[in-house]
Design a protein around this motif. Structure first.
Motif, PDB file in Angstrom:
ATOM      1  N   ASP A 115       0.732  -1.485   0.365  1.00 36.17           N
ATOM      2  CA  ASP A 115      -0.108  -0.057  -0.316  1.00 36.17           C
ATOM      3  C   ASP A 115       1.121   1.311   0.290  1.00 36.17           C
ATOM      4  OD1 ASP A 115      -1.646   1.934   1.671  1.00 36.17           O
ATOM      5  OD2 ASP A 115      -2.831   1.511   0.842  1.00 36.17           O
ATOM      6  N   ILE A 116       0.345   2.147  -1.150  1.00 34.12           N
ATOM      7  CA  ILE A 116       1.401   3.542  -1.286  1.00 34.12           C
ATOM      8  C   ILE A 116       0.055   4.634   0.154  1.00 34.12           C
ATOM      9  CG2 ILE A 116       2.292   5.205  -2.735  1.00 34.12           C
ATOM     10  CD1 ILE A 116       2.203   3.170  -4.420  1.00 34.12           C
ATOM     11  N   ASP A 161      -3.315   2.418  -7.375  1.00 27.07           N
ATOM     12  CA  ASP A 161      -1.859   2.247  -6.573  1.00 27.07           C
ATOM     13  C   ASP A 161      -1.686   1.100  -5.524  1.00 27.07           C
ATOM     14  OD1 ASP A 161      -4.652   3.710  -5.498  1.00 27.07           O
ATOM     15  OD2 ASP A 161      -3.475   4.244  -3.994  1.00 27.07           O
ATOM     16  N   ASP A 162      -2.889   0.267  -6.166  1.00 24.76           N
ATOM     17  CA  ASP A 162      -2.870  -0.905  -5.316  1.00 24.76           C
ATOM     18  C   ASP A 162      -2.523  -1.965  -5.613  1.00 24.76           C
ATOM     19  OD1 ASP A 162      -3.303  -2.607  -2.749  1.00 24.76           O
ATOM     20  OD2 ASP A 162      -5.960  -2.734  -3.383  1.00 24.76           O
ATOM     21  N   GLY A 181       2.228  -0.047   7.773  1.00 24.39           N
ATOM     22  CA  GLY A 181       1.360  -0.462   8.676  1.00 24.39           C
ATOM     23  C   GLY A 181      -0.025  -2.090   7.499  1.00 24.39           C
ATOM     24  N   LYS A 182       0.610  -1.374   6.781  1.00 28.75           N
ATOM     25  CA  LYS A 182      -0.290  -1.759   5.542  1.00 28.75           C
ATOM     26  C   LYS A 182       0.734  -2.450   4.127  1.00 28.75           C
ATOM     27  CE  LYS A 182      -4.357   1.282   5.968  1.00 28.75           C
ATOM     28  NZ  LYS A 182      -5.072   2.257   5.035  1.00 28.75           N
ATOM     29  N   THR A 183       1.792  -2.149   3.890  1.00 35.19           N
ATOM     30  CA  THR A 183       2.570  -3.526   3.705  1.00 35.19           C
ATOM     31  C   THR A 183       2.845  -4.894   3.675  1.00 35.19           C
ATOM     32  OG1 THR A 183       3.121  -1.676   2.275  1.00 35.19           O
ATOM     33  CG2 THR A 183       4.875  -3.248   2.196  1.00 35.19           C
ATOM     34  N   ARG A 184       2.880  -5.553   3.645  1.00 34.71           N
ATOM     35  CA  ARG A 184       3.516  -7.183   4.475  1.00 34.71           C
ATOM     36  C   ARG A 184       3.489  -8.613   3.680  1.00 34.71           C
ATOM     37  NH1 ARG A 184      -1.699  -9.893   6.577  1.00 34.71           N
ATOM     38  NH2 ARG A 184      -2.572  -9.514   4.895  1.00 34.71           N
ATOM     39  N   LEU A 185       4.753  -8.756   3.148  1.00 35.46           N
ATOM     40  CA  LEU A 185       5.471  -9.707   2.964  1.00 35.46           C
ATOM     41  C   LEU A 185       4.874 -11.020   3.825  1.00 35.46           C
ATOM     42  CD1 LEU A 185       6.295 -11.337   0.472  1.00 35.46           C
ATOM     43  CD2 LEU A 185       8.696 -10.703   2.040  1.00 35.46           C
ATOM     44  N   ILE A 186       3.803 -12.133   2.969  1.00 34.04           N
ATOM     45  CA  ILE A 186       3.537 -13.295   3.632  1.00 34.04           C
ATOM     46  C   ILE A 186       3.439 -14.749   2.767  1.00 34.04           C
ATOM     47  CG2 ILE A 186       1.379 -11.770   4.674  1.00 34.04           C
ATOM     48  CD1 ILE A 186      -0.622 -13.014   2.891  1.00 34.04           C
ATOM     49  N   GLU A 187       3.624 -15.571   3.678  1.00 34.99           N
ATOM     50  CA  GLU A 187       3.899 -17.174   3.221  1.00 34.99           C
ATOM     51  C   GLU A 187       2.218 -17.639   2.099  1.00 34.99           C
ATOM     52  OE1 GLU A 187       6.067 -20.811   3.341  1.00 34.99           O
ATOM     53  OE2 GLU A 187       5.539 -19.814   5.268  1.00 34.99           O
ATOM     54  N   PHE A 189      -4.865 -12.433   2.382  1.00 34.38           N
ATOM     55  CA  PHE A 189      -4.236 -10.682   1.831  1.00 34.38           C
ATOM     56  C   PHE A 189      -5.493  -9.908   1.450  1.00 34.38           C
ATOM     57  CE2 PHE A 189      -3.205 -13.375  -1.202  1.00 34.38           C
ATOM     58  CZ  PHE A 189      -3.486 -12.300  -2.400  1.00 34.38           C
ATOM     59  N   ASP A 190      -5.897  -8.685   1.966  1.00 35.61           N
ATOM     60  CA  ASP A 190      -6.737  -7.921   0.678  1.00 35.61           C
ATOM     61  C   ASP A 190      -6.226  -7.281  -0.618  1.00 35.61           C
ATOM     62  OD1 ASP A 190      -8.136  -9.043   3.062  1.00 35.61           O
ATOM     63  OD2 ASP A 190      -8.331  -6.716   3.819  1.00 35.61           O
ATOM     64  N   PHE A 191      -7.499  -7.883  -1.561  1.00 42.26           N
ATOM     65  CA  PHE A 191      -7.407  -6.749  -2.252  1.00 42.26           C
ATOM     66  C   PHE A 191      -8.514  -6.490  -3.483  1.00 42.26           C
ATOM     67  CE2 PHE A 191      -6.006  -7.135  -6.832  1.00 42.26           C
ATOM     68  CZ  PHE A 191      -4.791  -5.789  -7.110  1.00 42.26           C
TER      69      PHE A 191
END
Length: 452
Positions: free
Chosen positions: A164-165, A257-258, A290-296, A316-318
């Protein structure tokens, strides 16, 4: 009629020239913008009941003398007498409770911007990459969702960067944006008017403010300019990065931007995230920590976490959906897409307030309005695997309506049996409106997600 027939062919000539020569800079475009027929087309493409800008002009009032007004507008654009008006600041609530700032543009600015967007699209639609979906002709959020689903299913994805930017539209550098636009456009009049829209200022509480950053959300030209900015800052860069530096598969899907990036290897994901932060920093952009995550996440993530004794992969949400690792009835890996719970709660809260406002309207009037609301919800969120969320949404809407009807009078005689008849009469059944993506369309595409 003859001029109207020539409108598409003029854009097609621009499109063909832009496609043939990627280095071509267009020097004569402004006459396409002030063409009266194009301005008329732009006028009729606007929303009829949109809020007026700082000039107070409405769509219907302007149309009372449309031919004369458009001729006058065209003349002012041609001779350089056209003046851009500041945008009026307005706010709309976001699902997280914050306020999203919008810029309400004056009507004539909307018309001219709409005509300009058609010219810009003829050029940039030949440049934009396949994994970019936001605010582009012929592309929708569901195209982006399908491309992401297919990428995770058909590629070796084990890690997902959900990014998220921070305040993207307010952070766009005018200086950099103007440089990017000049890569393709050398028409001084068109460039001058784009600069005018960027520098028009914002009117809020009677005070006018200016900034050398930001593109007001709400204008017709804003999404195109935002896409141009990220095309040069992000799209072209990540296309080169994954070709030169990635050791495994990398998928990308961006909607304005998403964006979501999927990786086969964890070390690719970590290196990319660090490089992305550095890249964004050069162009006045910043990832929201707070909204940028690297997940498995993915088919291999499920098995890898099992071997390490860990639980299910994170979600994750999109674009309004929570993406979940799951299995089909036959045991094959799939990605479930459910309505984001926070988004649904916010929508129900909004409906509750609106039902209170319509408390004493006739039941058929409220019933017809709720029918339209539900149909719109089902059209967007009606994807395979989301049936329970659709049913839950209808149930909660029905319950809200029931409570509101019982509040209309202290001597009500409404019970659930009578309410069920109203629900059956007015509220439609949940239905799946979208099919599973055709994976055969995506197997041989490396980031160039096709459009149906």
């Amino acid at each position: 009629m003859k001029a109207e027939t020539n409108l598409p062919s003029a854009m097609e000539r621009i499109r063909q020239a832009a496609s043939r020569d990627k280095q071509l800079r267009f020097t004569t475009l402004w006459h396409h913008v002030y063409d009266t027929d194009r301005l008329r087309e732009a006028y009729f493409s606007l929303k009829r009941d949109a809020a007026p800008g700082v000039d107070g002009e409405t769509w219907r009032h302007y149309g009372e003398n449309l031919d004369e007004d458009l001729q006058d507008l065209s003349g002012r654009l041609k001779r350089g007498a056209y003046r851009v008006k500041p945008v009026r600041r307005a706010y709309i609530p976001k699902p997280d409770g914050r306020q999203r700032p919008l810029g309400v543009t004056a009507l004539e600015d909307k018309i001219v911007q709409k005509a300009t967007v058609e010219v810009l699209n003829a050029i940039y639609e030949t440049d934009f990459l396949g994994f970019s979906y936001g605010f582009r002709p012929g592309r929708s959020p569901h195209d982006a969702l399908d491309a992401l689903y297919a990428g995770i299913i058909t590629r070796k994805v084990s890690w997902v960067l959900d990014a998220d930017i921070r305040g993207y539209f307010d952070a766009i550098s005018h200086e950099w944006l103007e440089k990017f636009i000049e890569h393709r456009i050398a028409d001084r009049r068109l460039l001058r008017h784009i600069k005018k829209w960027l520098n028009a200022g914002v009117l809020e509480d009677g005070k006018k403010t200016h900034s050398d950053e930001g593109v007001p959300q709400g204008g017709s030209v804003s999404p195109v300019l935002a896409n141009v900015y990220l095309h040069y800052v992000f799209d072209l860069w990540i296309e080169q990065w994954r070709q030169r530096h990635a050791m495994g598969d990398v998928i990308v899907v961006r909607f304005c931007d998403d964006f979501v990036v999927g990786f086969q290897h964890h070390h690719d994901a970590v290196r990319f995230l660090e490089a992305l932060k550095e890249r964004f920093g050069r162009f006045n952009l910043e990832l929201h920590e707070g909204k940028t995550r690297l997940i498995e996440f993915g088919r291999y993530a499920v098995n890898n976490r099992k071997r390490r004794g860990k639980g299910k992969p994170q979600t994750f949400d999109f674009l309004g959906f929570t993406h979940i690792c799951s299995q089909t009835r036959k045991g094959k890996f799939t990605v479930l897409r459910h309505t984001i719970a926070k988004r649904m709660r916010a929508k129900l809260h909004e409906l509750k307030s609106e039902l209170r406002r319509r408390l004493h309207l006739p039941v058929p009037v409220v019933g017809q309005w709720l029918r339209v609301v539900l149909l719109g919800h089902f059209r967007y969120f009606g994807v395979p695997g989301n049936s329970r969320k659709l049913e839950a949404f209808k149930y909660y809407v029905s319950r809200l309506w029931f409570r509101m009807l019982r509040r209309r009078s202290q001597r009500h005689r409404l019970n659930w049996e009578r309410m069920s008849r109203l629900i059956k009469r007015w509220l439609p059944q949940p239905r799946i409106c979208h099919r599973y993506p055709d994976l055969s369309m995506y197997v041989n595409t490396r980031g160039k997600s096709p459009v149906r």
